[in-house]
Design an enzyme around this catalytic site. Structure first.
Site, PDB file in Angstrom:
ATOM      1  N   CYS A  57      40.326  29.297  13.899  1.00  0.00           N
ATOM      2  CA  CYS A  57      39.198  29.810  13.110  1.00  0.00           C
ATOM      3  C   CYS A  57      39.087  29.176  11.722  1.00  0.00           C
ATOM      4  O   CYS A  57      37.981  29.014  11.210  1.00  0.00           O
ATOM      5  CB  CYS A  57      39.287  31.317  13.012  1.00  0.00           C
ATOM      6  SG  CYS A  57      38.965  32.106  14.612  1.00  0.00           S
ATOM      7  N   LYS A  65      32.309  38.076  12.600  1.00  0.00           N
ATOM      8  CA  LYS A  65      31.877  36.858  13.302  1.00  0.00           C
ATOM      9  C   LYS A  65      32.321  36.905  14.770  1.00  0.00           C
ATOM     10  O   LYS A  65      33.484  37.167  15.068  1.00  0.00           O
ATOM     11  CB  LYS A  65      32.450  35.625  12.590  1.00  0.00           C
ATOM     12  CG  LYS A  65      33.971  35.545  12.533  1.00  0.00           C
ATOM     13  CD  LYS A  65      34.352  34.310  11.740  1.00  0.00           C
ATOM     14  CE  LYS A  65      35.796  33.912  11.828  1.00  0.00           C
ATOM     15  NZ  LYS A  65      36.444  33.866  13.124  1.00  0.00           N
ATOM     16  N   ASP A  73      39.989  35.920   8.825  1.00  0.00           N
ATOM     17  CA  ASP A  73      40.572  36.708   9.927  1.00  0.00           C
ATOM     18  C   ASP A  73      41.998  37.210   9.698  1.00  0.00           C
ATOM     19  O   ASP A  73      42.818  37.185  10.636  1.00  0.00           O
ATOM     20  CB  ASP A  73      40.501  35.894  11.225  1.00  0.00           C
ATOM     21  CG  ASP A  73      39.092  35.530  11.642  1.00  0.00           C
ATOM     22  OD1 ASP A  73      38.143  35.951  10.954  1.00  0.00           O
ATOM     23  OD2 ASP A  73      38.922  34.809  12.647  1.00  0.00           O
TER      24      ASP A  73
HETATM   25  N1  TIU Z   1      41.052  33.750  13.998  1.00  0.00           N
HETATM   26  C1  TIU Z   1      41.411  32.881  14.937  1.00  0.00           C
HETATM   27  O1  TIU Z   1      41.952  31.828  14.668  1.00  0.00           O
HETATM   28  N2  TIU Z   1      41.209  33.266  16.264  1.00  0.00           N
HETATM   29  C2  TIU Z   1      42.003  32.895  17.314  1.00  0.00           C
HETATM   30  O2  TIU Z   1      41.751  33.251  18.452  1.00  0.00           O
HETATM   31  N3  TIU Z   1      43.096  32.133  17.007  1.00  0.00           N
HETATM   32  C3  TIU Z   1      44.090  31.738  17.861  1.00  0.00           C
HETATM   33  O3  TIU Z   1      44.924  30.933  17.443  1.00  0.00           O
HETATM   34  N4  TIU Z   1      44.162  32.256  19.072  1.00  0.00           N
END
Ligand code: TIU
Length: 219
Positions: free
Chosen positions: A163, A130, A25
């Protein structure tokens, strides 16, 4: 040919031909102002700091012949894969699917949903969209890794305790040996990052290993 690098809780041995780098991400939605991360009230500058380290890790993986996977947290334009329970939490004025400065927040294809330019996927690399925090939930990642006989996963990306950790735990339960690159991951909460690194490698490596990028470059 196997390689062994210094890591915690003990050395990590892997064969580059059965190893994948999984970059979680590294999207504008989390790293740049105006995206999902900032809409939740976070300081995104903390995440931008790791981009050069992740880029160096990605270059090393490409050079070493590892399979490379990039993930994007994203939802369909009609939000059919976004549970209301997920959408309704967070900032009331900028929810998933709302229009933001970089297009609709966390929606597949919106400018803000793209991976940052410095880490753009190359031809032949796998990109996984995802809908959840974990990279295995409701995706074809398991099948793609199995088809390539991958046994070891090296993780990087954001955010460490959300994530990245969820994906690493999913992978650990599926039998992969997992290592998280300490300086190629970041959280909006530095204390949560440190706690996650400790959790992963505690109890004899209950979820896997951690090591800095320098352990790989030295090897
Ligand atoms: N990619 C991921 O970690 N999504 C989140 O929403 N992370 C947060 O820390 N909010």
């Amino acid at each position: 040919m196997t390689i062994t690098i210094p890591a915690l809780p003990d050395p990590f041995t892997f064969d580059p031909s059965t190893t994948a780098l999984v970059i979680i991400d590294m999207q504008r939605d989390f790293i740049e102002p105006g995206g999902f991360g900032e809409s939740l009230g976070n300081d995104v500058a903390l995440l931008a700091q790791i981009v050069p380290t992740v880029a160096a890790l990605l270059a090393l993986a490409r050079q070493s012949g590892w399979f490379v996977v990039h993930t994007r947290e994203s939802h369909a334009a009609d939000l059919s894969d976004c549970p209301p329970a997920k959408r309704l939490r967070g900032a009331p004025n900028a929810r998933i699917g709302d229009e933001g400065p970089m297009g609709r927040i966390l929606i597949r294809g919106a400018p803000g949903n793209a991976i940052v330019d410095a880490l753009a996927p190359a031809e032949g690399e796998l990109v996984i969209d995802k809908p959840g925090k974990g990279a295995f939930y409701a995706t074809l990642l398991a099948q793609e890794l199995e088809a390539r006989h991958i046994t070891h996963l090296v993780f990087a990306g954001v955010t460490t305790e959300v994530c990245v950790q969820t994906s690493m735990r999913e992978a650990n339960d599926r039998g992969y040996d997992c290592l998280l690159v300490e300086d190629a991951t970041a959280s909006y909460f530095p204390a949560f990052k440190l706690a996650t690194l400790d959790m992963v490698r505690s109890q004899g490596g209950i979820v896997g290993w951690t090591a800095p990028l320098s352990s790989f470059t030295a090897a």
